[in-house]
Design a protein around this motif. Structure first.
Motif, PDB file in Angstrom:
ATOM      1  N   ALA A 203       0.836  -1.208   0.000  1.00  0.00           N
ATOM      2  CA  ALA A 203       0.000   0.000   0.000  1.00  0.00           C
ATOM      3  C   ALA A 203       0.865   1.251   0.000  1.00  0.00           C
ATOM      4  CB  ALA A 203      -0.930  -0.010   1.218  1.00  0.00           C
ATOM      5  N   LEU A 204       1.910   1.244   0.807  1.00  0.00           N
ATOM      6  CA  LEU A 204       2.793   2.416   0.892  1.00  0.00           C
ATOM      7  C   LEU A 204       3.612   2.596  -0.382  1.00  0.00           C
ATOM      8  CD1 LEU A 204       3.936   2.022   4.623  1.00  0.00           C
ATOM      9  CD2 LEU A 204       2.237   3.624   3.710  1.00  0.00           C
ATOM     10  N   HIS A 205       3.746   1.519  -1.172  1.00  0.00           N
ATOM     11  CA  HIS A 205       4.425   1.605  -2.471  1.00  0.00           C
ATOM     12  C   HIS A 205       3.455   1.939  -3.600  1.00  0.00           C
ATOM     13  CE1 HIS A 205       7.844  -0.158  -0.391  1.00  0.00           C
ATOM     14  NE2 HIS A 205       8.579  -0.001  -1.464  1.00  0.00           N
ATOM     15  N   GLY A 206       2.190   2.233  -3.252  1.00  0.00           N
ATOM     16  CA  GLY A 206       1.252   2.698  -4.274  1.00  0.00           C
ATOM     17  C   GLY A 206       0.430   1.610  -4.927  1.00  0.00           C
ATOM     18  N   ALA A 207       0.303   0.435  -4.283  1.00  0.00           N
ATOM     19  CA  ALA A 207      -0.509  -0.644  -4.861  1.00  0.00           C
ATOM     20  C   ALA A 207      -1.892  -0.114  -5.228  1.00  0.00           C
ATOM     21  CB  ALA A 207      -0.634  -1.797  -3.872  1.00  0.00           C
ATOM     22  N   THR A 208      -2.382  -0.515  -6.411  1.00  0.00           N
ATOM     23  CA  THR A 208      -3.718  -0.095  -6.852  1.00  0.00           C
ATOM     24  C   THR A 208      -4.761  -1.174  -6.560  1.00  0.00           C
ATOM     25  OG1 THR A 208      -3.202  -0.949  -9.059  1.00  0.00           O
ATOM     26  CG2 THR A 208      -2.817   1.406  -8.666  1.00  0.00           C
ATOM     27  N   ALA A 209      -4.313  -2.405  -6.348  1.00  0.00           N
ATOM     28  CA  ALA A 209      -5.202  -3.491  -5.929  1.00  0.00           C
ATOM     29  C   ALA A 209      -4.387  -4.440  -5.067  1.00  0.00           C
ATOM     30  CB  ALA A 209      -5.793  -4.228  -7.127  1.00  0.00           C
ATOM     31  N   LEU A 210      -5.074  -5.049  -4.092  1.00  0.00           N
ATOM     32  CA  LEU A 210      -4.355  -5.852  -3.102  1.00  0.00           C
ATOM     33  C   LEU A 210      -5.317  -6.848  -2.476  1.00  0.00           C
ATOM     34  CD1 LEU A 210      -1.715  -6.170  -1.361  1.00  0.00           C
ATOM     35  CD2 LEU A 210      -2.622  -4.359   0.116  1.00  0.00           C
ATOM     36  N   MET A 211      -4.861  -8.072  -2.320  1.00  0.00           N
ATOM     37  CA  MET A 211      -5.627  -9.070  -1.572  1.00  0.00           C
ATOM     38  C   MET A 211      -4.677 -10.167  -1.123  1.00  0.00           C
ATOM     39  SD  MET A 211      -7.741 -11.029  -4.619  1.00  0.00           S
ATOM     40  CE  MET A 211      -8.727 -11.966  -3.461  1.00  0.00           C
ATOM     41  N   ASP A 212      -5.137 -10.998  -0.170  1.00  0.00           N
ATOM     42  CA  ASP A 212      -4.296 -12.140   0.175  1.00  0.00           C
ATOM     43  C   ASP A 212      -4.812 -13.359  -0.577  1.00  0.00           C
ATOM     44  OD1 ASP A 212      -6.554 -12.475   2.118  1.00  0.00           O
ATOM     45  OD2 ASP A 212      -5.350 -14.178   2.764  1.00  0.00           O
ATOM     46  N   ILE A 213      -3.898 -14.262  -0.877  1.00  0.00           N
ATOM     47  CA  ILE A 213      -4.234 -15.435  -1.689  1.00  0.00           C
ATOM     48  C   ILE A 213      -4.735 -16.529  -0.763  1.00  0.00           C
ATOM     49  CG2 ILE A 213      -3.378 -17.135  -3.334  1.00  0.00           C
ATOM     50  CD1 ILE A 213      -1.192 -15.074  -4.084  1.00  0.00           C
ATOM     51  N   SER A 214      -6.063 -16.644  -0.699  1.00  0.00           N
ATOM     52  CA  SER A 214      -6.634 -17.671   0.172  1.00  0.00           C
ATOM     53  C   SER A 214      -7.264 -18.799  -0.629  1.00  0.00           C
ATOM     54  CB  SER A 214      -7.656 -17.060   1.124  1.00  0.00           C
ATOM     55  OG  SER A 214      -8.625 -16.340   0.403  1.00  0.00           O
ATOM     56  N   ASP A 215      -7.826 -18.508  -1.781  1.00  0.00           N
ATOM     57  CA  ASP A 215      -8.532 -19.531  -2.567  1.00  0.00           C
ATOM     58  C   ASP A 215      -7.745 -19.964  -3.806  1.00  0.00           C
ATOM     59  OD1 ASP A 215     -10.589 -19.425  -0.750  1.00  0.00           O
ATOM     60  OD2 ASP A 215     -11.843 -18.098  -1.953  1.00  0.00           O
ATOM     61  N   GLY A 216      -6.505 -19.568  -3.905  1.00  0.00           N
ATOM     62  CA  GLY A 216      -5.687 -19.920  -5.063  1.00  0.00           C
ATOM     63  C   GLY A 216      -5.390 -18.686  -5.901  1.00  0.00           C
ATOM     64  N   LEU A 217      -4.180 -18.633  -6.450  1.00  0.00           N
ATOM     65  CA  LEU A 217      -3.731 -17.470  -7.214  1.00  0.00           C
ATOM     66  C   LEU A 217      -4.700 -17.127  -8.345  1.00  0.00           C
ATOM     67  CD1 LEU A 217      -1.630 -15.327  -8.054  1.00  0.00           C
ATOM     68  CD2 LEU A 217      -0.419 -17.137  -9.307  1.00  0.00           C
ATOM     69  N   LEU A 218      -5.110 -18.125  -9.122  1.00  0.00           N
ATOM     70  CA  LEU A 218      -5.931 -17.821 -10.297  1.00  0.00           C
ATOM     71  C   LEU A 218      -7.321 -17.326  -9.915  1.00  0.00           C
ATOM     72  CD1 LEU A 218      -4.958 -20.618 -12.825  1.00  0.00           C
ATOM     73  CD2 LEU A 218      -3.889 -18.394 -12.369  1.00  0.00           C
ATOM     74  N   ARG A 219      -7.932 -18.007  -8.958  1.00  0.00           N
ATOM     75  CA  ARG A 219      -9.266 -17.584  -8.525  1.00  0.00           C
ATOM     76  C   ARG A 219      -9.210 -16.182  -7.912  1.00  0.00           C
ATOM     77  NH1 ARG A 219     -14.596 -19.337  -6.526  1.00  0.00           N
ATOM     78  NH2 ARG A 219     -14.423 -21.315  -7.569  1.00  0.00           N
ATOM     79  N   ASP A 220      -8.212 -15.956  -7.077  1.00  0.00           N
ATOM     80  CA  ASP A 220      -8.126 -14.652  -6.417  1.00  0.00           C
ATOM     81  C   ASP A 220      -7.749 -13.549  -7.421  1.00  0.00           C
ATOM     82  OD1 ASP A 220      -9.014 -15.550  -3.959  1.00  0.00           O
ATOM     83  OD2 ASP A 220      -7.016 -16.057  -3.242  1.00  0.00           O
ATOM     84  N   ALA A 221      -6.835 -13.856  -8.324  1.00  0.00           N
ATOM     85  CA  ALA A 221      -6.481 -12.867  -9.354  1.00  0.00           C
ATOM     86  C   ALA A 221      -7.705 -12.538 -10.213  1.00  0.00           C
ATOM     87  CB  ALA A 221      -5.343 -13.388 -10.228  1.00  0.00           C
ATOM     88  N   SER A 222      -8.554 -13.537 -10.461  1.00  0.00           N
ATOM     89  CA  SER A 222      -9.734 -13.280 -11.291  1.00  0.00           C
ATOM     90  C   SER A 222     -10.709 -12.344 -10.577  1.00  0.00           C
ATOM     91  CB  SER A 222     -10.419 -14.589 -11.700  1.00  0.00           C
ATOM     92  OG  SER A 222     -11.059 -15.178 -10.599  1.00  0.00           O
ATOM     93  N   ARG A 223     -10.666 -12.331  -9.241  1.00  0.00           N
ATOM     94  CA  ARG A 223     -11.500 -11.377  -8.490  1.00  0.00           C
ATOM     95  C   ARG A 223     -11.004  -9.945  -8.712  1.00  0.00           C
ATOM     96  NH1 ARG A 223     -11.742 -15.830  -3.726  1.00  0.00           N
ATOM     97  NH2 ARG A 223     -13.760 -16.650  -4.314  1.00  0.00           N
ATOM     98  N   ILE A 224      -9.695  -9.758  -8.644  1.00  0.00           N
ATOM     99  CA  ILE A 224      -9.138  -8.423  -8.929  1.00  0.00           C
ATOM    100  C   ILE A 224      -9.476  -8.028 -10.370  1.00  0.00           C
ATOM    101  CG2 ILE A 224      -6.969  -7.162  -9.321  1.00  0.00           C
ATOM    102  CD1 ILE A 224      -5.836  -8.471  -6.813  1.00  0.00           C
ATOM    103  N   ALA A 225      -9.310  -8.982 -11.298  1.00  0.00           N
ATOM    104  CA  ALA A 225      -9.585  -8.685 -12.712  1.00  0.00           C
ATOM    105  C   ALA A 225     -11.033  -8.235 -12.894  1.00  0.00           C
ATOM    106  CB  ALA A 225      -9.288  -9.922 -13.566  1.00  0.00           C
ATOM    107  N   ARG A 226     -11.954  -8.968 -12.260  1.00  0.00           N
ATOM    108  CA  ARG A 226     -13.372  -8.650 -12.432  1.00  0.00           C
ATOM    109  C   ARG A 226     -13.717  -7.292 -11.814  1.00  0.00           C
ATOM    110  NH1 ARG A 226     -15.557 -12.561  -9.613  1.00  0.00           N
ATOM    111  NH2 ARG A 226     -16.210 -11.268  -7.881  1.00  0.00           N
ATOM    112  N   LEU A 227     -13.271  -7.091 -10.568  1.00  0.00           N
ATOM    113  CA  LEU A 227     -13.652  -5.865  -9.865  1.00  0.00           C
ATOM    114  C   LEU A 227     -12.943  -4.633 -10.431  1.00  0.00           C
ATOM    115  CD1 LEU A 227     -13.800  -7.351  -6.273  1.00  0.00           C
ATOM    116  CD2 LEU A 227     -15.722  -6.374  -7.527  1.00  0.00           C
ATOM    117  N   SER A 228     -11.728  -4.823 -10.927  1.00  0.00           N
ATOM    118  CA  SER A 228     -10.990  -3.692 -11.515  1.00  0.00           C
ATOM    119  C   SER A 228     -11.286  -3.524 -13.005  1.00  0.00           C
ATOM    120  CB  SER A 228      -9.480  -3.889 -11.321  1.00  0.00           C
ATOM    121  OG  SER A 228      -9.126  -3.813  -9.966  1.00  0.00           O
TER     122      SER A 228
END
Lengths: 313, 313
Positions: A203-228
């Motif tokens: 966040a302090l480095h300017g992240a525009t999206a951030l989450m922790d990987i709890s359900d798997g990289l692809l599933r979680d990345a797809s959440r960022i993709a969808r919402l962003s």
């Protein structure tokens, strides 16, 4: 052995409460209608439920492991907003036949996970039930900085992770198959060890999206993709695989990459950052955002599988 | 009928989320790693767990009733600190075979209870389980006023309650015995209706101890007595008995006073106030604090029974 039913609620609370960690933010702790906490900035809050034989197995996890995991996956959720965790509420529902010692050791695990971060248990509830069911609500504070959601990634930015993936999945498969090849990954499945503070760092480095990987990289990345509303292209060869997972995979003669891509439960951070130079030290760039497509692709291809559903298998 | 297992987690959340109440304090609602809330003053937080067949029965309670109760008993906990509730976190664990419509109607009950108070559901979690298990964490804010605990009552003060007691117990016994004599008390058992704001009112009138009556007047009063290190003497004839409970008791040919003294779940407020003139309008003085003994007495006598234990019968 004394069961919690024999011990009774008041005696159980009296024995359990002193083992719980104390929050630095606590104004009034457990024992009243509600607890009172100081909050610096805005309140950040998240909850998880853990059900016996679904989120943990009594034959695999010690009570300390269960407490550790219950706490740590929640601390990661607050870190994943770029905020600072301060306190937990814990509810425990369990059969009257449960060994009271299990509850004491569960508290010890909570304490081991929380104490280094100044996080305490400020309250909760106990109940009888037919299976063990644990609910954790974690609270944190923003200290005046803007929380980082999943929704503000832009095309043309870089995607990075804060730690090596696949360890929890490697540990899980070893326990499932009854073959203990690599104790570190088994340990990481039972006690996830994300670096709490990595999210705030992003966040302090300017992240525009951030989450922790709890359900798997692809599933979680797809959440960022969808919402962003961006596409995310992941380069498989750049995804950092945990060394113990690599070793276990060789022994088991399987491909470890699915563990890293869809395994989940490592709880390391997944961030989108504006440019390569903004990526914090120790993070690994694994891909980029794009406006050329939507959703997640791996090396340009739509993956076959993304992960799992909480009501499914 | 569509089950939650058939529907899957994402579709269930998509259908469920729009039915949830929105918090006036919400900065970021459900759907990210954590929610973000504004807090005016200090944070006040409490949790309850509700287990199927222990805290509610599917054959007695509609899904809306379960949602209402889950919310209302938690709003009462914040009011019982003299604070103002703002938001809930809800976790729901349930068998995959549960009708998805049950979950929608559960959300409706949450909304009915919360919306009049500006309280919203800001997040939560869903999981499979073998029985329905609901966890509610409620958050509130102090607006800079001092929270009222159970620990600061002094001898020589007055003890008062904010509403008539015994309705929930009367409703429960009618359902247990399969005799519907008084629908109002049955309704109050299924949907407790404490006057949210009564606790804040007592706080503003100088209450030295405050809690909501969830486990029965005597058991809860004994908690104030213990924590404040005072005795509490209750005058039985002054304890306000709910009219519907009185009516049901006549029909059932039983004494209704045990319902008012040990029944619990009415969730009205119990307060200790410095003097008779400080008691807010609409409250009923039921006794006094003393340094002549410790614990709770009724008309000077130690009562035979105080209430129930959460792991016991």
């Amino acid at each position: 052995m004394t069961t919690i039913g024999e011990m009774g609620e008041d005696a159980l609370i009296a024995a359990f409460a002193p083992r719980l960690p104390v929050s630095d933010a606590e104004i009034l702790g457990p024992g009243d209608d509600a607890a009172v906490l100081a909050v610096d900035g805005d309140l950040v809050v998240s909850s998880d439920v853990l059900i016996q034989d679904r989120h943990f197995r009594l034959e695999w996890s010690t009570p300390e492991d269960v407490g550790w995991r219950a706490a740590m996956q929640n601390l990661a959720d607050i870190d994943a907003m770029g905020a600072v965790p301060t306190a937990l509420q814990i509810t425990l529902a369990a059969p009257a036949s449960l060994d009271a010692d299990w509850v004491m050791r569960f508290a010890d695990g909570l304490r081991e996970a929380c104490e280094p971060h100044g996080v305490g248990v400020v309250g909760g509830d106990l109940s009888g039930a037919n299976e063990i069911s644990i609910c954790v609500t974690v609270m944190g504070e923003t200290h005046g900085t803007e929380p980082v959601t999943r929704a503000d990634a832009l095309p043309g930015q870089v995607v990075a992770v804060s730690g090596p993936l696949g360890a929890a999945a490697a540990g899980y498969i070893q326990l499932t198959e009854g073959r203990r090849i690599d104790e570190e990954t088994i340990g990481l499945f039972l006690r996830p060890r994300p670096r709490i503070g990595a999210g705030l760092e992003a966040a302090l480095h300017g992240a525009t999206a951030l989450m922790d990987i709890s359900d798997g990289l692809l599933r979680d990345a797809s959440r960022i993709a969808r919402l962003s509303e961006v596409g995310i292209d992941i380069r498989a060869e750049d995804v950092p695989l945990h060394e113990g997972a690599r070793f276990a995979a060789i022994e088991l003669q399987v491909d470890p990459m699915p563990w890293a891509l869809t395994g989940g439960e490592d709880h390391h951070m997944l961030a989108v950052l504006p440019r390569e130079s903004a990526v914090p030290a120790g993070w690994t760039v694994i891909g980029a955002t794009t406006d050329a497509f939507t959703g997640v692709r791996v090396d340009g291809e739509v993956p076959d599988t993304f992960g799992w559903d909480h009501f499914g298998g």
